[in-house]
Design a protein around this motif. Structure first.
Motif, PDB file in Angstrom:
ATOM      1  N   VAL A 113       2.491  -3.337 -11.531  1.00  0.00           N
ATOM      2  CA  VAL A 113       1.349  -2.878 -11.251  1.00  0.00           C
ATOM      3  C   VAL A 113       1.282  -1.700 -10.230  1.00  0.00           C
ATOM      4  O   VAL A 113       2.134  -1.731  -9.099  1.00  0.00           O
ATOM      5  CB  VAL A 113       0.169  -4.045 -10.643  1.00  0.00           C
ATOM      6  N   GLY A 114       0.747  -0.681 -10.394  1.00  0.00           N
ATOM      7  CA  GLY A 114       0.843   0.720  -9.759  1.00  0.00           C
ATOM      8  C   GLY A 114      -0.560   0.820  -8.892  1.00  0.00           C
ATOM      9  O   GLY A 114      -1.625   1.170  -9.347  1.00  0.00           O
ATOM     10  N   PHE A 115      -0.291   0.913  -7.631  1.00  0.00           N
ATOM     11  CA  PHE A 115      -1.526   1.053  -6.632  1.00  0.00           C
ATOM     12  C   PHE A 115      -1.203   2.219  -5.600  1.00  0.00           C
ATOM     13  O   PHE A 115      -1.842   3.348  -5.932  1.00  0.00           O
ATOM     14  CB  PHE A 115      -1.785  -0.063  -5.612  1.00  0.00           C
ATOM     15  N   SER A 116      -0.233   2.315  -5.016  1.00  0.00           N
ATOM     16  CA  SER A 116      -0.048   3.114  -3.987  1.00  0.00           C
ATOM     17  C   SER A 116       0.337   4.598  -4.583  1.00  0.00           C
ATOM     18  O   SER A 116       0.947   4.830  -5.659  1.00  0.00           O
ATOM     19  CB  SER A 116       1.247   2.681  -2.876  1.00  0.00           C
ATOM     20  N   GLU A 117      -0.019   5.478  -3.664  1.00  0.00           N
ATOM     21  CA  GLU A 117       0.328   7.126  -4.107  1.00  0.00           C
ATOM     22  C   GLU A 117       0.776   7.756  -2.896  1.00  0.00           C
ATOM     23  O   GLU A 117       0.869   7.122  -1.756  1.00  0.00           O
ATOM     24  CB  GLU A 117      -1.034   7.796  -4.591  1.00  0.00           C
ATOM     25  N   PRO A 118       1.541   9.045  -3.264  1.00  0.00           N
ATOM     26  CA  PRO A 118       1.981   9.766  -2.124  1.00  0.00           C
ATOM     27  C   PRO A 118       0.859   9.803  -0.888  1.00  0.00           C
ATOM     28  O   PRO A 118       1.288   9.943   0.339  1.00  0.00           O
ATOM     29  CB  PRO A 118       2.283  10.981  -2.845  1.00  0.00           C
ATOM     30  N   GLY A 119      -0.327   9.850  -1.190  1.00  0.00           N
ATOM     31  CA  GLY A 119      -1.350  10.204  -0.308  1.00  0.00           C
ATOM     32  C   GLY A 119      -2.233   9.177  -0.129  1.00  0.00           C
ATOM     33  O   GLY A 119      -3.599   9.265   0.411  1.00  0.00           O
ATOM     34  N   ALA A 120      -1.966   7.972  -0.668  1.00  0.00           N
ATOM     35  CA  ALA A 120      -2.988   6.512  -0.700  1.00  0.00           C
ATOM     36  C   ALA A 120      -2.153   5.328  -0.714  1.00  0.00           C
ATOM     37  O   ALA A 120      -1.698   5.122  -1.607  1.00  0.00           O
ATOM     38  CB  ALA A 120      -3.950   6.985  -1.916  1.00  0.00           C
ATOM     39  N   GLY A 121      -1.682   4.935   0.597  1.00  0.00           N
ATOM     40  CA  GLY A 121      -1.102   3.715   0.830  1.00  0.00           C
ATOM     41  C   GLY A 121      -2.181   2.666   0.827  1.00  0.00           C
ATOM     42  O   GLY A 121      -2.735   2.184  -0.140  1.00  0.00           O
TER      43      GLY A 121
END
Length: 371
Positions: A113-121
């Protein structure tokens, strides 16, 4: 389920054996073993029996998760990922989507499951991954970071902006435009298959969007993360139990100054602290699981509390265990050294300690009798 919980725990214990240290050093759990466990329903125990799962409630699933967490946190992390994917599909998807995907997750296919992003933890409102309609298809673009088990995954459940809200979309990992980039040498859970996922013009059938419509981001994230937080919390109970077992065995068997270590008051104090940590974490997890099983309105805050308390206690308890074992527990591959690294990661994933504290403070301020 087809076998009792005790038999299931014994079976997983025999499969792991003494291999957890090797998996940690090499950064890999044999994929064939994961698929084997998945095909037996052992990676997502709460999936209903009609879809090939065990249909466990939260309390029994928690006991099983703690057991696996005490054996190998990397395996427990893969199990958490699989369970989160299944939970998200079950809660957000249509009946047709559940029937299409859940039997795959209890049949040997692996998911992340993918949540976090480089600018959105923790600030998932800042996510930039998009899911847009294009005729009878949807197109996904974005970059997800630190996706647990993505290295092993056949299916990716990706959260992104969609219409006026957000949505979760099921993405086969071999779809053109998907690139999975393994993270080398993570601090903890080294064999959990952490990876970055790049999505570049990934084209999918429109029915890949769970539920087929956008949801408020907060609702979507809360729904999906709730399962993960419970799984992590129970896994931390397992870490504490493994640390307590290792520390008490060492303290009882090693002598210093003519007496067993356990008879030295300062060491005995460490053992008492470890026992207390395990008991506190277990009780708060039991309370949260009761809330889940009873459908209590306190379920959300109890889940956040369990995750925060169990992760904090695990990190402190693992450090205490290393202190008791000293040089014996300070080498790479030892159970308490592995626990020390794994437990620290638990204070960050599925909602950092800081985020959990903010959520608990908000609950305290909104509770009856608050100023």
């Amino acid at each position: 389920m087809g076998e009792d919980l005790s038999s299931a725990m014994t079976s997983v214990t025999l499969r792991v054996g003494d291999l957890a240290g090797e998996w940690d050093r090499t950064g890999l759990i044999p994929p064939d073993l994961l698929r084997e466990l998945g095909a037996e329903g052992r990676l997502c125990a709460e999936v209903p029996e009609q879809y090939g799962g065990w249909g466990l409630g939260s309390m029994h699933s928690g006991a099983y998760t703690a057991h696996v967490g005490g054996l190998c946190s990397s395996l427990r992390s893969v199990m958490t990922s699989q369970g989160m994917a299944a939970w998200t599909i079950q809660r957000l998807g249509t009946a047709e989507q559940a029937a299409a995907h859940l039997p795959r997750l209890t049949g040997g296919a692996l998911a992340a499951v993918g949540f976090s992003e480089p600018g959105a933890g923790s600030d998932l409102a800042a996510m930039t991954t998009t899911v847009r309609r294009d005729g009878d298809a949807v197109v996904v673009d974005g970059h997800k970071k630190w996706v647990t088990a993505a290295h092993y995954a056949d299916l990716l459940v990706i959260v992104g902006r969609y219409e006026d809200g957000a949505a979760a979309v099921v993405v086969p990992a071999d779809t053109p435009g998907v690139r999975i980039e393994r993270i080398d040498d993570p601090l903890g859970c080294r064999a959990a298959g952490h990876a970055d996922v790049h999505l570049d013009g990934v084209r999918l059938p429109a029915d890949s969007v769970l539920g087929g419509h956008g949801l408020p981001p907060a609702l979507l994230v809360t729904t999906a993360l709730a399962y993960g937080r419970m799984s992590v919390a129970w896994g931390c109970v397992g870490i504490l139990r493994a640390c307590l077992a290792a520390a008490t065995a060492h303290a009882a068997g090693r002598e210093q100054f003519g007496r067993p270590l356990a008879e030295h008051q300062l060491v005995a104090g460490h053992l008492a602290d470890l026992y207390t940590a395990e008991q506190v974490a277990a009780r708060v997890c039991e309370h949260a699981s009761r809330c889940w099983d009873e459908g209590s309105p306190d379920q959300v805050v109890a889940t956040v509390l369990a995750k925060h308390v169990a992760a904090t206690q695990a990190a402190r308890g693992a450090a205490t265990a290393v202190q008791v074992l000293a040089s014996a527990g300070s080498r790479d591959g030892h159970a308490v050294a592995r626990a020390y690294r794994d437990a620290k990661l638990m204070e960050i994933i599925e909602g950092s300690n800081e985020l959990c504290r903010l959520m608990l403070a908000q609950h305290a301020l909104s509770a009856p009798g608050a100023p």
